[in-house]
Design a protein around this motif. Structure first.
Motif, PDB file in Angstrom:
ATOM      1  N   THR A 140      26.298  -9.379   5.689  1.00 41.04           N
ATOM      2  CA  THR A 140      25.652 -10.453   4.937  1.00 41.04           C
ATOM      3  C   THR A 140      25.960 -10.350   3.449  1.00 41.04           C
ATOM      4  O   THR A 140      25.729  -9.311   2.823  1.00 41.04           O
ATOM      5  CB  THR A 140      24.128 -10.426   5.140  1.00 41.04           C
ATOM      6  OG1 THR A 140      23.845 -10.524   6.537  1.00 41.04           O
ATOM      7  CG2 THR A 140      23.473 -11.575   4.404  1.00 41.04           C
ATOM      8  N   LEU A 141      26.468 -11.440   2.897  1.00 41.59           N
ATOM      9  CA  LEU A 141      26.721 -11.572   1.463  1.00 41.59           C
ATOM     10  C   LEU A 141      26.291 -12.972   1.034  1.00 41.59           C
ATOM     11  O   LEU A 141      26.171 -13.867   1.871  1.00 41.59           O
ATOM     12  CB  LEU A 141      28.206 -11.361   1.154  1.00 41.59           C
ATOM     13  CG  LEU A 141      28.754  -9.946   1.336  1.00 41.59           C
ATOM     14  CD1 LEU A 141      30.268  -9.961   1.163  1.00 41.59           C
ATOM     15  CD2 LEU A 141      28.122  -8.977   0.341  1.00 41.59           C
TER      16      LEU A 141
ATOM     17  N   PRO B 285      27.134 -16.439   6.080  1.00 38.67           N
ATOM     18  CA  PRO B 285      27.152 -14.967   6.100  1.00 38.67           C
ATOM     19  C   PRO B 285      27.438 -14.409   7.490  1.00 38.67           C
ATOM     20  O   PRO B 285      27.184 -15.051   8.510  1.00 38.67           O
ATOM     21  CB  PRO B 285      25.728 -14.610   5.652  1.00 38.67           C
ATOM     22  CG  PRO B 285      24.902 -15.782   6.080  1.00 38.67           C
ATOM     23  CD  PRO B 285      25.786 -16.987   5.903  1.00 38.67           C
TER      24      PRO B 285
ATOM     25  N   GLU C 284      23.974   0.355  -1.242  1.00 40.78           N
ATOM     26  CA  GLU C 284      24.223  -1.085  -1.210  1.00 40.78           C
ATOM     27  C   GLU C 284      25.591  -1.404  -1.795  1.00 40.78           C
ATOM     28  O   GLU C 284      26.272  -2.332  -1.353  1.00 40.78           O
ATOM     29  CB  GLU C 284      23.127  -1.824  -1.971  1.00 40.78           C
ATOM     30  CG  GLU C 284      23.281  -3.339  -2.001  1.00 40.78           C
ATOM     31  CD  GLU C 284      23.195  -3.991  -0.618  1.00 40.78           C
ATOM     32  OE1 GLU C 284      23.479  -5.194  -0.524  1.00 40.78           O
ATOM     33  OE2 GLU C 284      22.849  -3.280   0.365  1.00 40.78           O
TER      34      GLU C 284
ATOM     35  N   THR D 258      28.255  -3.621   0.291  1.00 47.67           N
ATOM     36  CA  THR D 258      28.794  -4.892  -0.196  1.00 47.67           C
ATOM     37  C   THR D 258      30.300  -4.805  -0.431  1.00 47.67           C
ATOM     38  O   THR D 258      31.015  -5.791  -0.234  1.00 47.67           O
ATOM     39  CB  THR D 258      28.086  -5.312  -1.494  1.00 47.67           C
ATOM     40  OG1 THR D 258      28.217  -4.273  -2.479  1.00 47.67           O
ATOM     41  CG2 THR D 258      26.618  -5.589  -1.247  1.00 47.67           C
ATOM     42  N   HIS D 259      30.784  -3.633  -0.821  1.00 46.04           N
ATOM     43  CA  HIS D 259      32.230  -3.466  -0.997  1.00 46.04           C
ATOM     44  C   HIS D 259      32.950  -3.653   0.329  1.00 46.04           C
ATOM     45  O   HIS D 259      33.943  -4.403   0.421  1.00 46.04           O
ATOM     46  CB  HIS D 259      32.525  -2.084  -1.568  1.00 46.04           C
ATOM     47  CG  HIS D 259      33.992  -1.774  -1.673  1.00 46.04           C
ATOM     48  ND1 HIS D 259      34.776  -2.226  -2.712  1.00 46.04           N
ATOM     49  CD2 HIS D 259      34.818  -1.071  -0.840  1.00 46.04           C
ATOM     50  CE1 HIS D 259      36.024  -1.822  -2.519  1.00 46.04           C
ATOM     51  NE2 HIS D 259      36.078  -1.113  -1.397  1.00 46.04           N
TER      52      HIS D 259
ATOM     53  N   ALA E 148      31.754  -5.075   3.110  1.00 47.30           N
ATOM     54  CA  ALA E 148      31.523  -6.420   3.634  1.00 47.30           C
ATOM     55  C   ALA E 148      32.397  -7.444   2.926  1.00 47.30           C
ATOM     56  O   ALA E 148      32.937  -8.364   3.560  1.00 47.30           O
ATOM     57  CB  ALA E 148      30.052  -6.784   3.489  1.00 47.30           C
ATOM     58  N   GLY E 149      32.558  -7.313   1.617  1.00 46.80           N
ATOM     59  CA  GLY E 149      33.419  -8.239   0.881  1.00 46.80           C
ATOM     60  C   GLY E 149      34.863  -8.133   1.290  1.00 46.80           C
ATOM     61  O   GLY E 149      35.587  -9.130   1.397  1.00 46.80           O
TER      62      GLY E 149
ATOM     63  N   SER F 178      35.156  -9.603   5.014  1.00 49.55           N
ATOM     64  CA  SER F 178      34.897 -11.042   5.084  1.00 49.55           C
ATOM     65  C   SER F 178      35.908 -11.869   4.304  1.00 49.55           C
ATOM     66  O   SER F 178      36.060 -13.063   4.546  1.00 49.55           O
ATOM     67  CB  SER F 178      33.493 -11.346   4.553  1.00 49.55           C
ATOM     68  OG  SER F 178      33.425 -11.051   3.157  1.00 49.55           O
TER      69      SER F 178
ATOM     70  N   ASP G  62      35.645 -11.192  -1.322  1.00 50.45           N
ATOM     71  CA  ASP G  62      35.857 -10.507  -2.600  1.00 50.45           C
ATOM     72  C   ASP G  62      37.269 -10.691  -3.137  1.00 50.45           C
ATOM     73  O   ASP G  62      37.637 -10.095  -4.156  1.00 50.45           O
ATOM     74  CB  ASP G  62      35.539  -9.017  -2.447  1.00 50.45           C
ATOM     75  CG  ASP G  62      36.590  -8.267  -1.632  1.00 50.45           C
ATOM     76  OD1 ASP G  62      37.390  -8.926  -0.932  1.00 50.45           O
ATOM     77  OD2 ASP G  62      36.607  -7.014  -1.679  1.00 50.45           O
TER      78      ASP G  62
ATOM     79  N   SER H  34      25.656 -19.864  -7.540  1.00 48.73           N
ATOM     80  CA  SER H  34      25.278 -18.468  -7.735  1.00 48.73           C
ATOM     81  C   SER H  34      25.088 -18.148  -9.202  1.00 48.73           C
ATOM     82  O   SER H  34      25.399 -18.938 -10.103  1.00 48.73           O
ATOM     83  CB  SER H  34      26.360 -17.567  -7.151  1.00 48.73           C
ATOM     84  OG  SER H  34      27.494 -17.571  -8.003  1.00 48.73           O
TER      85      SER H  34
END
Length: 778
Positions: free
Chosen positions: A87-88, A93, A363, A367-368, A370-371, A374, A377, A455
Motif C-alpha cells: 500500500t502506497l 494501492p 516503514e 515503502t522503498h 513497495a515503491g 509497484s 517510485d 498529494s
C-alpha cells in the motif's frame, strides 16, 4: 521493389500485452502501425495475472479501467516470498489480479478501435535496415513470404524475440540455475499455500473462484530440466515436497520458469527497438515482468509517434533507452535478490529472517520495496530543477476544472501532453497560457480551480506542472524555470508556430470551440434548430465532433454517439453544455450484430429523459471506417468490415430512425469526394461511400411526401489526426488540390451539415453536396 511491399510507419512484432499496448499508444498519437503476430489466435494460457499500482494508473489514464470491470485487489504482496504490504498513496494501492488473457483481449479491442492493423499468422523471418527504412520478411500461414516496409520496427515478441535475434542485439546475462514448476489444475482439493517453505522445497497453491488451483513447486537443489515439464513431473515434485498427491487432477496449463537474468545492451539500434521480454529476461516473481513491459510500451509509444510524424525533438527517441534500460536493470537486480530469498534452501534462512524484520519494523524499508515493486517510485532525469515531482509521475487524484471534479488521469486520455495550471497567481497563469499556446497541437492547457485532492508533493508554491503523455512531470513552476525550454525538449518546436490553430484546445473536462469570434457569430443563429433533436454518429472526434458542436450551437439537443471512448464523448457533451447547449452521450459499436438496436435503446432513453418523447428530427450518418488498404492487400474480412460500418449501418440506421422521425425531418449522410475523384489505393473505401450516395438519391423519392429531406455531403481532404497533417510539405501539396489553396477543417464540413439540417434547406433533397473546397473541379 517498393510496390511489392506493404508500407506503414511502424511495425510492431508480437501481439501480446506489450505489443498491443504499444500499438494503441502509437495510434492514439496518430501513427500508422501494423502488428505482426505468428500465432493465428490469441493464447488461452494463464501466464501473468498481476497488475501493480503504476500499471493500473496507466490503464486509468487511457480510459481502460472501466471496460476492465471489477477486479480483485490485495494490498499484500511479497518480496522473495516474505510478506510485504504494497500500500502506497494513490488510487490503486496493492496488486490487482487480472488474467493475461483478459489484458490481451482488452488491449486488442482498444488498439483495433483506434485503427491498429493486427495481422495474425504472420511470422517475422528477416530484417533489412537501411538509413531511411526497415524491411521485414514475413512468413504467412500458407508458407508464402510477404514483405513489409516501415520507418521503425519494434520487437515485443518475448524472450525468444526474432527482432532481437535478427537485429543482432547483444543480450548478456546469466542462464537459469533454478526453476519453478507451475500448473493450473482442476479436480484437486489441497490447502492454499502462500510461499510455504518445507524441508524439501517451496510450495505455493491458490484456489480460484472457478475451482481451478494454481500450484507452483521448487525442489531445493534441483537444476532446470531444460525441457517443457509434463504434468506428471509437477505432480511427482509436488508429492516429494508436500507429501500430497495431485496426479489425479486435470491439468489445464503446465509450464516452468527459471531464474535466468538477461538484458539487452541497448533497447534501440537505429530503426529497431525492443520492449518487454524481448528487452529483458527475468524470473516473473511478484508479477513484475508484465508490468515492466507495459510501462516500456507507454514510454516508447508517444515518442516513436512523434518521430514518425516529423515533430520529435533531437534526442527524444534515445531517451527511451536511457530511461527504460535503467528501470529494467534495477528491476532485474531486485528479482535476482528475490529469487535467492525465494528459492534458496536453508542457507538463506538467516538472511530471510533479517529481511523480514527490516520490512516489518521499518516503514522506510517497506515503502522503498513497495515503491520499487509497484513502479510508483520511478523517477526519470528530465532536466534541471529540484521539485519533488520532477521526473516522477503526476499524482493521481481529484482536481476541479470548469466547476467539475475530474481526475488527473482523465487529463491524459487524449495521449497528449498537459500543462496543468494550479490555483495561484492569475497573471502568472495567463503568461504560461500564452507561452504554451503555440504548442496547442501537442499540449493541452488545463486550468484547475482546486487541487486539494492531490498529494502533499503539490507544494503551495507550485504554480503549474508540464506533464508528458506518459504522465511524467518534466517541468514545475515553483522555481520559475523556463517552460519554453522544457516544451521544446519534450515536444519539439511548434509544428505551425506561424499560424493560430483553428481550434484552441482546453480540455479536461472539455475542449473549447473554435474561436471566440466564430462562436459569437454562430450564436446569433441559435434559434434555427431550437426545439429540435439530433443524432450524430461518430461524434466524439473529427468532423462528427465539429458537427455535434455546430448543431448544438444552433439550439438542437444532440446525442453524441461513440463506439470506444466514453471520455472523448463526455468531453464533447461537457463542451456543449458549457456553451449553454444540451447534449448526452450514447454508445454503440457499428457494423456488428445488434448495433442499431443498441444505439436506439440508449438514444430513446436519453431523449425520453430530456424531452418526454423519443422524436428524432435530425440524423447525421457520420461514423465510418477509413480505408488505407490497397486493393491487392484487401482481404475479404476487411472488405466486409468496411461495408458493414460505412454502408450497411447507415441504411439500417435510417430504416430505424424513420420510426422516430416526424414529418419535416432531416437526414444527412457523410460520403466522400473519392466517389467522384479516382484514387486506386482506396477502391474498397470509395465503393462503400458510393453506396451511401445512393441512399440520398433513392430515399429522397420515398420520403418526399413526408417532407423529409435526405442529402449526401462529400468532404474532400479534411484535417484529422492522420500524421500526414503534421508534415507541412505534404499539407502544402494537398492544399493545391483545392480551389482555395488550403486543406479543409472539420468546421468547414460541419457548417454545411448544419445548413442542410435547417428549414432554409427545405428545398434540397436527394443531392450530392460537394464540400471538398473545389477539389472536384479538376
Amino acid at each position: 521493389m517498393v510496390e511489392d511491399r506493404t508500407a506503414t510507419q511502424v511495425i510492431v512484432v508480437g501481439a501480446g500485452p506489450v505489443g498491443l499496448m504499444l500499438a494503441g499508444e502509437l495510434r492514439l498519437a496518430g501513427a500508422d502501425v501494423v502488428v505482426l503476430e505468428k500465432l493465428t489466435a490469441p493464447t488461452t494460457e494463464s501466464r501473468a495475472s498481476t497488475l501493480h499500482a503504476r500499471t493500473m494508473e496507466i490503464l486509468d489514464s487511457r480510459g481502460l479501467l472501466r471496460p476492465l470491470g471489477a477486479v480483485p485487489n490485495d494490498p499484500r504482496g511479497h518480496f522473495g516470498g516474505i510478506p510485504l504490504d504494497l500500500t502506497l498513496p494513490g488510487r490503486h494501492p496493492g496488486q490487482w489480479k487480472v488474467p493475461q488473457t483478459r489484458i490481451e483481449e482488452l488491449l486488442g479491442e482498444w488498439a483495433r478501435d483506434l485503427g491498429a492493423d493486427i495481422r495474425r499468422g504472420h511470422e517475422l523471418t528477416g530484417l533489412t535496415v537501411t538509413a531511411d527504412h526497415a524491411d521485414a520478411a514475413v512468413r504467412l500461414p500458407d508458407g508464402t513470404t510477404k514483405f513489409y516496409r516501415a520507418a521503425y520496427v519494434v520487437g515485443c515478441d518475448g524472450e525468444n524475440s526474432a527482432v532481437r535475434r535478427l537485429g543482432g542485439f547483444g543480450f548478456p546475462g546469466a542462464d537459469a540455475t533454478r526453476e519453478l514448476l507451475r500448473a493450473d489444475v482442476a479436480g484437486i482439493d489441497i490447502p492454499d499455500r502462500r510461499f510455504q517453505r518445507l524441508a524439501g522445497g517451496l510450495a505455493i497453491a491458490a484456489r480460484r473462484p472457478d475451482g481451478v488451483t494454481r500450484v507452483m513447486v521448487h525442489e531445493f537443489g534441483a537444476r532446470p530440466r531444460g525441457t517443457q515439464p509434463r504434468f506428471q513431473d509437477i505432480a511427482d515434485s509436488w508429492k516429494r515436497v508436500t507429501g500430497e498427491d495431485i496426479g489425479h487432477g486435470t491439468p489445464l496449463w503446465v509450464n516452468s520458469f527459471g531464474d535466468a537474468s538477461r538484458q539487452a545492451v541497448r533497447y534501440r539500434d537505429q530503426r529497431l527497438f525492443l520492449a518487454g521480454d524481448a528487452a529483458h529476461q527475468k524470473m516473473p516473481i511478484g508479477g513484475q515482468a508484465l508490468n515492466l513491459g507495459l510501462q516500456d510500451a507507454v514510454n516508447l509509444g508517444w515518442k516513436l509517434a512523434a518521430q514518425v510524424r516529423g515533430r520529435a525533438p533531437d534526442g527524444l527517441l534515445d531517451s527511451y533507452h536511457d530511461e527504460r534500460h535503467a528501470v529494467g536493470r534495477r528491476t532485474l537486480s531486485n528479482i535476482r535478490a528475490q529469487a535467492m530469498l525465494l528459492l534458496g534452501s536453508a542457507e538463506v534462512d538467516a538472511v530471510r529472517q533479517v529481511f523480514a524484520e527490516l520490512a516489518g519494523e521499518s516503514e522506510n524499508v517497506r515503502t522503498h520495496l513497495a515503491g520499487m515493486i509497484s513502479g510508483l517510485d520511478i523517477r526519470y532525469d528530465v532536466g534541471p530543477g529540484r521539485h519533488p515531482l520532477l521526473g516522477r509521475r503526476l499524482p493521481h487524484g481529484d482536481i476541479t476544472v470548469n466547476g467539475s471534479t475530474v481526475t488527473t488521469a482523465s487529463l491524459l486520455r487524449t495521449g497528449r501532453g498537459v500543462l496543468l495550471l494550479l490555483p495561484g497567481d492569475e497573471a502568472r497563469r495567463e503568461a504560461l497560457r500564452a507561452l504554451a499556446a503555440p504548442y496547442a497541437d501537442l499540449v493541452d492547457t488545463v486550468t484547475a480551480t482546486s487541487a486539494s485532492g492531490l498529494s502533499e508533493d503539490i507544494t503551495p508554491d507550485t504554480g503549474a506542472l508540464l506533464v508528458r503523455p506518459d504522465s511524467h512531470v518534466v517541468w514545475a513552476d515553483s522555481e520559475n524555470t523556463d517552460i519554453t525550454t522544457a516544451l521544446n525538449r519534450w515536444f519539439g518546436r511548434p509544428p505551425r508556430a506561424h499560424r493560430t490553430p483553428a481550434v484552441r484546445r482546453d480540455p479536461a473536462p472539455v475542449r473549447a470551440p473554435a474561436s471566440a469570434t466564430a462562436k459569437k457569430n454562430r450564436r446569433t443563429h441559435m434559434s434555427r434548430l431550437m426545439g429540435k433533436t439530433a443524432l450524430v454518429t461518430g461524434s466524439s472526434r473529427g468532423m462528427g465532433r465539429a458537427t455535434a458542436l455546430r448543431l448544438a450551437q444552433e439550439g438542437a439537443l444532440v446525442a453524441v454517439h461513440y463506439s470506444a471512448s466514453r471520455e472523448a464523448a463526455d468531453e464533447v457533451v461537457a463542451l456543449i453544455e458549457k456553451d449553454g447547449g444540451r447534449a448526452f452521450a450514447v454508445r454503440a459499436e457499428l457494423g456488428v450484430d445488434g448495433d442499431v438496436h443498441e444505439l436506439f435503446l440508449g438514444l430513446e432513453n436519453g431523449l425520453r429523459e430530456r424531452t418526454g418523447n423519443t422524436d428524432l428530427d435530425i440524423l447525421v450518418n457520420n461514423a465510418g471506417a477509413m480505408g488505407g488498404v490497397k486493393p491487392e492487400d484487401t482481404t475479404p474480412e476487411q472488405f466486409d468490415r468496411l461495408f458493414a460500418i460505412n454502408a450497411k449501418a447507415p441504411f439500417f440506421l435510417i430504416q430505424r430512425a424513420l420510426k422516430n422521425m416526424p414529418d419535416g425531418g432531416r437526414i444527412i449522410n457523410i460520403t466522400s469526394g473519392l466517389t467522384r475523384f479516382a484514387n486506386p489505393d482506396e477502391i474498397a473505401y470509395a465503393m462503400t461511400k458510393g453506396a451511401v450516395d445512393q441512399l440520398a438519391l433513392h430515399y429522397a423519392k420515398l420520403l418526399g411526401p413526408r417532407n423529409i429531406t435526405i442529402n449526401s455531403v462529400a468532404p474532400g481532404i479534411t484535417r484529422n489526426d492522420n500524421p500526414v497533417f503534421a508534415m507541412p510539405e505534404v499539407v502544402e501539396q494537398m492544399a493545391q488540390l483545392s480551389a482555395f489553396n488550403r486543406v479543409g477543417e472539420p468546421e468547414d464540413v460541419a457548417d454545411v451539415v448544419a445548413f442542410l439540417a435547417t428549414d432554409e434547406a427545405r428545398w434540397i433533397t436527394g443531392s450530392f453536396v460537394d464540400a471538398t473546397g473545389g477539389t472536384l473541379l479538376g
